[in-house]
Design a protein around this motif. Structure first.
Motif, mmCIF file in Angstrom:
data_model
loop_
_atom_site.group_PDB
_atom_site.id
_atom_site.type_symbol
_atom_site.label_atom_id
_atom_site.label_comp_id
_atom_site.label_asym_id
_atom_site.label_seq_id
_atom_site.Cartn_x
_atom_site.Cartn_y
_atom_site.Cartn_z
ATOM 1 N N ASN A 76 0.840 -1.194 0.000
ATOM 2 C CA ASN A 76 0.000 0.000 0.000
ATOM 3 C C ASN A 76 0.872 1.239 0.000
ATOM 4 O O ASN A 76 1.705 1.425 0.874
ATOM 5 N N PHE A 77 0.665 2.056 -0.994
ATOM 6 C CA PHE A 77 1.494 3.250 -1.102
ATOM 7 C C PHE A 77 0.722 4.468 -0.613
ATOM 8 O O PHE A 77 -0.504 4.488 -0.610
ATOM 9 N N GLU A 78 1.494 5.459 -0.185
ATOM 10 C CA GLU A 78 0.898 6.742 0.175
ATOM 11 C C GLU A 78 1.617 7.804 -0.637
ATOM 12 O O GLU A 78 2.843 7.870 -0.639
ATOM 13 N N ILE A 79 0.849 8.615 -1.359
ATOM 14 C CA ILE A 79 1.459 9.693 -2.155
ATOM 15 C C ILE A 79 1.609 10.907 -1.237
ATOM 16 O O ILE A 79 0.633 11.384 -0.664
ATOM 17 N N LEU A 80 2.846 11.363 -1.080
ATOM 18 C CA LEU A 80 3.105 12.456 -0.131
ATOM 19 C C LEU A 80 3.098 13.831 -0.780
ATOM 20 O O LEU A 80 2.969 14.840 -0.088
ATOM 21 N N SER A 81 3.304 13.885 -2.076
ATOM 22 C CA SER A 81 3.458 15.200 -2.718
ATOM 23 C C SER A 81 3.225 15.100 -4.204
ATOM 24 O O SER A 81 3.195 14.004 -4.775
ATOM 25 N N ALA A 91 14.625 11.483 4.313
ATOM 26 C CA ALA A 91 14.009 12.029 5.531
ATOM 27 C C ALA A 91 12.737 12.764 5.156
ATOM 28 O O ALA A 91 12.679 13.454 4.142
ATOM 29 N N VAL A 92 11.735 12.591 6.006
ATOM 30 C CA VAL A 92 10.425 13.170 5.750
ATOM 31 C C VAL A 92 10.035 14.051 6.934
ATOM 32 O O VAL A 92 10.333 13.725 8.077
ATOM 33 N N ILE A 93 9.407 15.174 6.632
ATOM 34 C CA ILE A 93 8.829 16.039 7.671
ATOM 35 C C ILE A 93 7.338 16.118 7.376
ATOM 36 O O ILE A 93 6.941 16.657 6.332
ATOM 37 N N HIS A 135 1.337 22.667 2.304
ATOM 38 C CA HIS A 135 0.152 22.168 2.993
ATOM 39 C C HIS A 135 -0.240 20.769 2.547
ATOM 40 O O HIS A 135 -1.370 20.344 2.725
ATOM 41 N N GLY A 136 0.695 20.046 1.929
ATOM 42 C CA GLY A 136 0.441 18.649 1.557
ATOM 43 C C GLY A 136 0.712 17.745 2.744
ATOM 44 O O GLY A 136 0.815 18.182 3.881
ATOM 45 N N LYS A 137 0.859 16.455 2.474
ATOM 46 C CA LYS A 137 1.074 15.508 3.575
ATOM 47 C C LYS A 137 2.454 15.653 4.196
ATOM 48 O O LYS A 137 2.609 15.534 5.406
ATOM 49 N N ALA A 138 3.443 15.867 3.367
ATOM 50 C CA ALA A 138 4.801 15.909 3.899
ATOM 51 C C ALA A 138 5.733 16.589 2.912
ATOM 52 O O ALA A 138 5.414 16.719 1.728
#
Lengths: 361, 361, 361, 361
Positions: free
Chosen positions: A63-68, C82-84, C18-21
């Motif tokens: 399961n993937f999550e799109i972060l951007s 690395a993710v914020i 303002h996205g997820k990360a």
């Protein structure tokens, strides 16, 4: 450098098999592509483990999550990053044998390359699991290609010593390729499948594994895609194919067989077809001449070695003690990764073509 | 982009077969390498046309001139450019047939790719002649490798249907490879050579051509060279090999044959040898696991298609008139380029390895 | 392409305000670097918003999570991601004004570049927030440099019309730079700070903003780092500095003032110092000649424009209606980003130097 | 790496001041561009030495020869290589002083970078002469831009302490820029020229040299060109500008002055103009916001240091003997390179823009 690829699109992969997550950032995608997340999930599912008796029992949804890079259902044109969090990892499987370099795996070469600091658990960054983000990127590229009616499909040409015929020009229809790409064990002839599955189950029973070859076709590629020399379409695709762990051979068109032909046989003679388009009478060059597509189906084959993880006892070395040792692997493994590899092979073809097609800004 | 390649060294090639000159700029070479110009000339001579009955009668010394980056007999560390001026070109040979797209050549694909503006004379930028600058760069890289005792050698594994055995571990000695690399028709067994030459002469007589396969070995590569995924040593070498016009297949180690093996056969078991070094008992992986060298000989094979230029009549299209046509080529051609291609295959191996070895700043 | 940078290390950034990360992948780091996570946190804290009256009240910890490439406290040598995760985002602030192109911001240029598909919330991918991952990468690079005793420090040379003196050779001591780098408002003379802070508070009161200049020094760089022409150290650093939103000018050494000097003044005369090392009597070239370090302190200045977000009413256009409009921004903004920008400027210097130094494989 | 640049076009430069030749290969040019060779010659002439009292008496035609990529008066789309053979070089001028590191020149830094193996004659690869191939490439790019009505022009904003006003919006007309670009000493006000020339002649008389600043404008650039972060238009242009030997500062729009403004002043307010296009009332951002053009004139300034070669006696070191020394240079030098540098500055702007505009395949 190992984790960044591409000219018009840039892929950047990361992750280890038993770390927190694996993932990919794709830069250079055109803005406004309306991505169908279910389409991507389906492609990911083709590679995902645990879907049949033939593969590893490790069940992982991928399961993937799109972060951007994805906003209101469309690509933004800025870097798109997707992450797959690891779960269901049994690291202890590997801890007890971490100093025993598994033959056929990258344990030893990775140890040397990274001075012993690499994450060894489950192959770490070398794990076949890293192909999941590549299939993610490939799914997006495939989607872009399908919008242009460019269609990719494959069959399993051989498993162990069981082999079926190559693609004939008559097989190379859009409908046929779509049908193959929906099959989790795609073959041209059903009887091949039975024998191939038998080979796999037999190897499994013996605690052994088998390999095979995959033949892939891409239809409706316009002529003129690719470059002479360093960025030829063959260079681009083969470079990506040999990035897939386990691929040991790549050939286009007639491939190694062309070396045995005469020029008068091998040359694909051109003619004007009924649509007033230039076509070739044969396709020994597999749709590519001089590194550039000629409008014929792009055809290539990849040789996949047998899964190196086997239950049988193997000789090897203990890298810490620098002494000979015997290895018995207990983990969960695929007796044959070829069926799962089909989606990866197709993914890298899609990626290579999108990069060359410059569909993207 | 087509003419620029590399990460740690950068190659930039240019030129057309019948233009003023062809050449290459190499950036990133370490300063102070004492180049032996005669060594380079010898390597160039291996590729040069006109040296035997088996190749094209076009005599061209492939005399290069170094324009920069070389001072007082040593590399300066700044870009080294070498130029080979064209001479002895008979452009009229091509003028009369310029609209007839030669089958197997890049005439048609180049025409589409460059909107008809490419220099069509003698294949223009697509000409095999462009491999001369690549051999020049390869000679420098080979020289750098030999200083480290890394040795490259090849044999012609097949011509047409005549094939000889693969390299066995017993062949893989430094002396043997050096001997092969001095032979203009290197084979493991002399009887192979005779039959192969016969095949070539017979094809020549028929106005036809033949192809073949080349098997190459690199000895004494330390373990740990290469990368996982995108810059694997297999990706790097195969990308360059598929840049060579006429290469249609590439395989490492057992290659396509590994797909028929079981894991227990294919896995190369490690052991500690008498020098207290880690070695493998077999070499089905051809010296590369996980994209990185394992200290065993690097082995690969390339399939070379038959020269597309043949004297026999061929069907094709006239691109200007968009009509079917018959082509009769009168120029001077190689009935078989395999012997000359050996030097090119070895050159790109040397280039790929130097790029990955980061010998250079 | 916009999100991938580097030759010896490769950075790949992603994310929207303002996205997820937001995040970064760093490839090419040497394996075995023992990263001090607290050290990185401290560097991140220097950039983080909400730490004083002078900056935006948006409180965001900039807490990062390392997903890969870091194992048992050390880098693995494989890609480090690395993710914020974003939190505390009030998207509604922006929703009502999304069609009003904020002057000085990238709203309009981003809209055109990405055909209106970019995430407009809080500047999206153009947000200064994207400098957080850059500071993360910079912290790692800075750590690598400090191991080599290469030290980076800066002072705020001006805010609005308040300016203090440039670095003198006497300021360029390791202790002094370390002291400056621990100060959240570093100046050479305390009285400058008071006047600068007054300027900021006054602008804040007026609903306006101010800019300034940052002067940065790097000590103990060995001579010989950099390249002639395209990868000069000045090209590399300036390219990264101009990637930072708000930087509008970059100069090295005497910078624009050198254009007013005579050659006899500007040339930095060499001499042998008491340690038998070659040094220069002056440093008008800022430690770089011909694109390569000369062993003197590397000195550069960056001009930072005033924060474009202000509370004052502004004229602009409504991009949907294509009509003139008046904009009143209500969100939370920095009256001056210069103090926070110090950490970003230093981060990109560290990144540029590590890339050129080839400390990393 | 130093000699290769670009994403959509790739430049590869080579050569040393007193070697056989200098040159450049340009890859990625669109096929079918009808190059006007006289246009290129005129641009080269603007940079060529020996054209006036103000520059070095070394007369060198900068005659180039195109070796490839150009056929029947048009680009082929394959790599275009041009070579300028060196002539009229008096190497002995330099031989006697080769161990004396000329202050302000790259002698010392180049010596360290290349372990003493670099060609030291006349600055070798570091020579300003290497900008000739860059002007060649710039001329082609400028030609491509002019076809799109994108016009580049500059004025000499200062020489030594003599300065004239910046470009005002009223100066930024196509005709005005064309007029400036035909002037070998372009200024906005004639009286400036007199004083500037006086400064140069006075410095010459004193055996000294002077520097200056160049202000450049690019008109009719569409909005949307460039990228956020790493490939911003400012990063791309500044990276190339700092590749030009002697450039020590670069600023866009109001540049360093913007750091002294308030946000309400600095922000360029948008409005709909009479052509229903979005324009800004002011241009403090110099036509770039967020790394991307906004449709206003692109404005930048470059600071050029005084020619480091002067006749006055200078202190320095002897690198072989590692001792202090006194240097007296006898060669032929420019008292001021600023007028000649105008063509180089404009060339790199053209190159940067063509690379970003992706006019080219």
């Amino acid at each position: 450098m190992s984790g960044v690829w591409g000219n018009n699109i840039k892929l950047s992969i990361f992750g280890e098999s038993h770390g927190k997550a694996i993932g990919i950032t794709i830069d250079g995608l055109k803005p406004g592509i309306e991505l169908d997340v279910d389409y991507i999930k389906n492609q990911m599912q083709r590679r995902a483990p645990g879907s049949s008796l033939l593969s590893t029992p490790r069940k992982e949804g991928d399961n993937f999550e799109i972060l951007s890079g994805f906003f209101n259902g469309k690509t933004t044109g800025t870097p798109l990053c997707a992450v797959i969090y690891n779960q269901n990892t049994i690291s202890k499987d590997y801890e007890s044998t971490k100093d025993l370099m598994r033959p056929g795996h990258a344990d030893y070469t990775g140890h040397v390359r990274y001075d012993g600091f690499n994450d060894y658990r489950g192959g770490g960054h070398f794990s076949g699991r890293l192909t999941a983000p590549i299939v993610f990127a490939g799914a997006i590229c495939r989607y872009i290609l399908e919008e242009k009616n460019i269609i990719i499909g494959s069959h399993i040409k051989s498993i162990a010593s069981v082999s079926e015929r190559k693609f004939g020009l008559e097989d190379l229809k859009v409908e046929k390729l779509i049908e193959l790409s929906k099959d989790e064990f795609p073959v041209l002839e059903n009887k091949s499948k039975e024998s191939m599955v038998d080979s796999i189950l037999k190897a499994k029973e013996e605690g052994d594994s088998v390999g095979g070859t995959i033949e892939t076709a891409v239809l409706n590629l316009p002529p003129g895609i690719g470059n002479p020399f360093f960025n030829s379409i063959e260079s681009t695709i083969s470079g990506l194919l040999f990035s897939i762990p386990a691929v040991k051979g790549v050939e286009f068109g007639a491939g190694f067989d062309i070396a045995g032909m005469k020029g008068s046989e091998a040359n694909d003679e051109y003619f004007i077809d009924k649509n007033k388009e230039i076509k070739a009478k044969s396709n020994n060059n597999g749709g590519v001449v001089g590194g550039i597509t000629n409008g014929m189906p792009l055809i290539f084959r990849a040789a996949i070695k047998p899964t190196p993880s086997i239950s049988k006892s193997q000789n090897t070395v203990n890298i810490e003690k620098m002494e000979n040792a015997v290895l018995n692997i207990k983990g969960r493994h695929d007796p044959c990764i070829v069926p799962r590899a089909v989606s990866v092979v197709e993914a890298v073809a899609a990626i290579a073509i999108v990069d060359l097609l410059q569909f993207v800004k």
